[in-house]
Design a protein around this motif. Structure first.
Motif, PDB file in Angstrom:
ATOM      1  N   TRP A   1       0.876  -1.170   0.000  1.00 41.09           N
ATOM      2  CA  TRP A   1       0.000   0.000   0.000  1.00 41.09           C
ATOM      3  C   TRP A   1       0.911   1.217   0.000  1.00 41.09           C
ATOM      4  O   TRP A   1       1.735   1.384   0.891  1.00 41.09           O
ATOM      5  CB  TRP A   1      -0.890   0.011   1.240  1.00 41.09           C
ATOM      6  CG  TRP A   1      -2.045  -0.908   1.171  1.00 41.09           C
ATOM      7  CD1 TRP A   1      -3.247  -0.669   0.580  1.00 41.09           C
ATOM      8  CD2 TRP A   1      -2.143  -2.229   1.710  1.00 41.09           C
ATOM      9  NE1 TRP A   1      -4.081  -1.755   0.711  1.00 41.09           N
ATOM     10  CE2 TRP A   1      -3.414  -2.730   1.404  1.00 41.09           C
ATOM     11  CE3 TRP A   1      -1.262  -3.050   2.417  1.00 41.09           C
ATOM     12  CZ2 TRP A   1      -3.847  -3.991   1.780  1.00 41.09           C
ATOM     13  CZ3 TRP A   1      -1.682  -4.307   2.791  1.00 41.09           C
ATOM     14  CH2 TRP A   1      -2.962  -4.759   2.469  1.00 41.09           C
ATOM     15  N   LEU A   2       0.751   2.074  -0.988  1.00 33.68           N
ATOM     16  CA  LEU A   2       1.646   3.211  -1.140  1.00 33.68           C
ATOM     17  C   LEU A   2       0.988   4.535  -0.764  1.00 33.68           C
ATOM     18  O   LEU A   2       1.592   5.351  -0.062  1.00 33.68           O
ATOM     19  CB  LEU A   2       2.143   3.285  -2.593  1.00 33.68           C
ATOM     20  CG  LEU A   2       2.817   1.999  -3.099  1.00 33.68           C
ATOM     21  CD1 LEU A   2       3.035   2.061  -4.600  1.00 33.68           C
ATOM     22  CD2 LEU A   2       4.107   1.750  -2.344  1.00 33.68           C
ATOM     23  N   VAL A   3      -0.233   4.748  -1.256  1.00 33.79           N
ATOM     24  CA  VAL A   3      -0.967   5.990  -1.024  1.00 33.79           C
ATOM     25  C   VAL A   3      -2.431   5.614  -0.821  1.00 33.79           C
ATOM     26  O   VAL A   3      -2.958   4.790  -1.573  1.00 33.79           O
ATOM     27  CB  VAL A   3      -0.840   6.950  -2.241  1.00 33.79           C
ATOM     28  CG1 VAL A   3      -1.619   8.225  -2.028  1.00 33.79           C
ATOM     29  CG2 VAL A   3       0.616   7.252  -2.548  1.00 33.79           C
ATOM     30  N   PRO A   4      -3.117   6.202   0.165  1.00 33.71           N
ATOM     31  CA  PRO A   4      -4.516   5.821   0.383  1.00 33.71           C
ATOM     32  C   PRO A   4      -5.470   6.397  -0.664  1.00 33.71           C
ATOM     33  O   PRO A   4      -5.243   7.481  -1.203  1.00 33.71           O
ATOM     34  CB  PRO A   4      -4.829   6.399   1.768  1.00 33.71           C
ATOM     35  CG  PRO A   4      -3.883   7.543   1.925  1.00 33.71           C
ATOM     36  CD  PRO A   4      -2.641   7.153   1.175  1.00 33.71           C
ATOM     37  N   ALA A   5      -6.507   5.649  -0.936  1.00 33.59           N
ATOM     38  CA  ALA A   5      -7.624   6.148  -1.746  1.00 33.59           C
ATOM     39  C   ALA A   5      -8.673   6.699  -0.799  1.00 33.59           C
ATOM     40  O   ALA A   5      -8.734   6.320   0.377  1.00 33.59           O
ATOM     41  CB  ALA A   5      -8.199   5.026  -2.598  1.00 33.59           C
ATOM     42  N   ARG A   6      -9.527   7.580  -1.336  1.00 28.81           N
ATOM     43  CA  ARG A   6     -10.553   8.239  -0.518  1.00 28.81           C
ATOM     44  C   ARG A   6     -11.921   8.072  -1.156  1.00 28.81           C
ATOM     45  O   ARG A   6     -12.041   7.773  -2.342  1.00 28.81           O
ATOM     46  CB  ARG A   6     -10.232   9.728  -0.399  1.00 28.81           C
ATOM     47  CG  ARG A   6      -8.978  10.004   0.379  1.00 28.81           C
ATOM     48  CD  ARG A   6      -8.696  11.495   0.459  1.00 28.81           C
ATOM     49  NE  ARG A   6      -7.751  11.811   1.500  1.00 28.81           N
ATOM     50  CZ  ARG A   6      -6.449  11.546   1.452  1.00 28.81           C
ATOM     51  NH1 ARG A   6      -5.935  10.960   0.410  1.00 28.81           N
ATOM     52  NH2 ARG A   6      -5.661  11.879   2.451  1.00 28.81           N
ATOM     53  N   MET A   7     -12.938   8.318  -0.347  1.00 30.93           N
ATOM     54  CA  MET A   7     -14.307   8.249  -0.831  1.00 30.93           C
ATOM     55  C   MET A   7     -14.458   9.127  -2.070  1.00 30.93           C
ATOM     56  O   MET A   7     -13.908  10.225  -2.146  1.00 30.93           O
ATOM     57  CB  MET A   7     -15.274   8.699   0.268  1.00 30.93           C
ATOM     58  CG  MET A   7     -16.722   8.440  -0.089  1.00 30.93           C
ATOM     59  SD  MET A   7     -17.858   8.602   1.313  1.00 30.93           S
ATOM     60  CE  MET A   7     -17.322  10.062   2.127  1.00 30.93           C
ATOM     61  N   ASP A   8     -15.190   8.608  -3.045  1.00 34.19           N
ATOM     62  CA  ASP A   8     -15.492   9.250  -4.324  1.00 34.19           C
ATOM     63  C   ASP A   8     -14.350   9.223  -5.333  1.00 34.19           C
ATOM     64  O   ASP A   8     -14.527   9.673  -6.466  1.00 34.19           O
ATOM     65  CB  ASP A   8     -16.000  10.689  -4.162  1.00 34.19           C
ATOM     66  CG  ASP A   8     -17.385  10.736  -3.543  1.00 34.19           C
ATOM     67  OD1 ASP A   8     -18.182   9.813  -3.811  1.00 34.19           O
ATOM     68  OD2 ASP A   8     -17.664  11.693  -2.799  1.00 34.19           O
ATOM     69  N   ASP A   9     -13.171   8.712  -4.968  1.00 30.60           N
ATOM     70  CA  ASP A   9     -12.097   8.569  -5.953  1.00 30.60           C
ATOM     71  C   ASP A   9     -12.545   7.618  -7.056  1.00 30.60           C
ATOM     72  O   ASP A   9     -13.305   6.668  -6.811  1.00 30.60           O
ATOM     73  CB  ASP A   9     -10.825   7.983  -5.323  1.00 30.60           C
ATOM     74  CG  ASP A   9      -9.998   8.995  -4.556  1.00 30.60           C
ATOM     75  OD1 ASP A   9     -10.302  10.201  -4.629  1.00 30.60           O
ATOM     76  OD2 ASP A   9      -9.041   8.566  -3.880  1.00 30.60           O
ATOM     77  N   VAL A  10     -12.072   7.858  -8.250  1.00 29.59           N
ATOM     78  CA  VAL A  10     -12.257   6.929  -9.362  1.00 29.59           C
ATOM     79  C   VAL A  10     -10.910   6.247  -9.561  1.00 29.59           C
ATOM     80  O   VAL A  10      -9.895   6.920  -9.810  1.00 29.59           O
ATOM     81  CB  VAL A  10     -12.712   7.645 -10.644  1.00 29.59           C
ATOM     82  CG1 VAL A  10     -12.790   6.677 -11.814  1.00 29.59           C
ATOM     83  CG2 VAL A  10     -14.061   8.316 -10.410  1.00 29.59           C
ATOM     84  N   LEU A  11     -10.902   4.938  -9.418  1.00 29.51           N
ATOM     85  CA  LEU A  11      -9.668   4.156  -9.458  1.00 29.51           C
ATOM     86  C   LEU A  11      -9.632   3.265 -10.692  1.00 29.51           C
ATOM     87  O   LEU A  11     -10.677   2.860 -11.209  1.00 29.51           O
ATOM     88  CB  LEU A  11      -9.563   3.282  -8.203  1.00 29.51           C
ATOM     89  CG  LEU A  11      -9.732   3.980  -6.859  1.00 29.51           C
ATOM     90  CD1 LEU A  11      -9.679   2.969  -5.729  1.00 29.51           C
ATOM     91  CD2 LEU A  11      -8.676   5.060  -6.679  1.00 29.51           C
TER      92      LEU A  11
ATOM     93  N   GLN B   1      -1.259   8.075 -10.664  1.00 30.51           N
ATOM     94  CA  GLN B   1      -0.610   7.784  -9.385  1.00 30.51           C
ATOM     95  C   GLN B   1      -0.902   6.345  -8.950  1.00 30.51           C
ATOM     96  O   GLN B   1      -2.071   5.948  -8.822  1.00 30.51           O
ATOM     97  CB  GLN B   1      -1.114   8.755  -8.320  1.00 30.51           C
ATOM     98  CG  GLN B   1      -0.447   8.587  -6.982  1.00 30.51           C
ATOM     99  CD  GLN B   1      -0.964   9.580  -5.956  1.00 30.51           C
ATOM    100  OE1 GLN B   1      -2.131   9.955  -5.969  1.00 30.51           O
ATOM    101  NE2 GLN B   1      -0.084  10.003  -5.066  1.00 30.51           N
ATOM    102  N   VAL B   2       0.152   5.581  -8.703  1.00 33.08           N
ATOM    103  CA  VAL B   2      -0.001   4.207  -8.233  1.00 33.08           C
ATOM    104  C   VAL B   2      -0.281   4.237  -6.731  1.00 33.08           C
ATOM    105  O   VAL B   2       0.516   4.757  -5.951  1.00 33.08           O
ATOM    106  CB  VAL B   2       1.264   3.363  -8.520  1.00 33.08           C
ATOM    107  CG1 VAL B   2       1.100   1.949  -7.981  1.00 33.08           C
ATOM    108  CG2 VAL B   2       1.565   3.345 -10.010  1.00 33.08           C
ATOM    109  N   LEU B   3      -1.428   3.676  -6.332  1.00 36.40           N
ATOM    110  CA  LEU B   3      -1.818   3.651  -4.916  1.00 36.40           C
ATOM    111  C   LEU B   3      -1.359   2.376  -4.227  1.00 36.40           C
ATOM    112  O   LEU B   3      -1.061   2.392  -3.035  1.00 36.40           O
ATOM    113  CB  LEU B   3      -3.330   3.798  -4.784  1.00 36.40           C
ATOM    114  CG  LEU B   3      -3.966   5.020  -5.431  1.00 36.40           C
ATOM    115  CD1 LEU B   3      -5.454   5.058  -5.128  1.00 36.40           C
ATOM    116  CD2 LEU B   3      -3.275   6.301  -4.997  1.00 36.40           C
TER     117      LEU B   3
END
Length: 132
Positions: free
Chosen positions: A66-76, A101-103
């Motif tokens: 895990w490199l960077v967190p994703a957040r609510m409403d992000d499109v991945l 950005q690689v998460l």
């Protein structure tokens, strides 16, 4: 092999109390990526399991960074590609990105099983996953 890509939106149910994606939610995203890779290659997992021998896949090992967190409403974007084929298993390389950005990255080994026991990958399935 060119990675297969799917798009996923992060919903409230995917997050923890802080609004960040809960670590186990990434496992669901990765599973969707692996399933859609097979589906795009014309492999119907339900048919494999219901067909003659009852072949199915089970995760044997997973290494995740895990490199960077994703957040609510992000499109991945979930990228999945076949990294290696073995006798009775497949190693898949996966990444989850937000834009460029690689998460997170993952290496996943799935075992082919029939009746709960390891089974060689059928030649036709192997050829599809090799891109032949």
């Amino acid at each position: 092999m060119t990675p297969h890509r799917i798009t996923i939106r992060v919903y409230y149910e995917d997050t923890d109390f802080s609004g960040l994606v809960y670590h186990a939610s990434y496992l669901r995203f990765l599973e969707r990526g692996r399933t859609e890779l097979l589906r795009a290659a014309g492999i119907d997992q339900s048919a494999l399991h219901a067909g003659g021998e009852g072949l199915f896949f089970a995760v044997r090992r997973m290494t995740i960074d895990w490199l960077v967190p994703a957040r609510m409403d992000d499109v991945l974007t979930v990228e999945t590609r076949t990294a290696e084929l073995r006798g009775a298993s497949i190693i898949l390389a996966q990444r989850i990105l937000r834009g460029e950005q690689v998460l997170m990255t993952a290496e996943v080994r799935v075992a082919a099983l029939i009746g709960g026991r390891p089974a060689r990958l059928p030649d036709g399935l192997r050829a599809i996953l090799e891109g032949r």
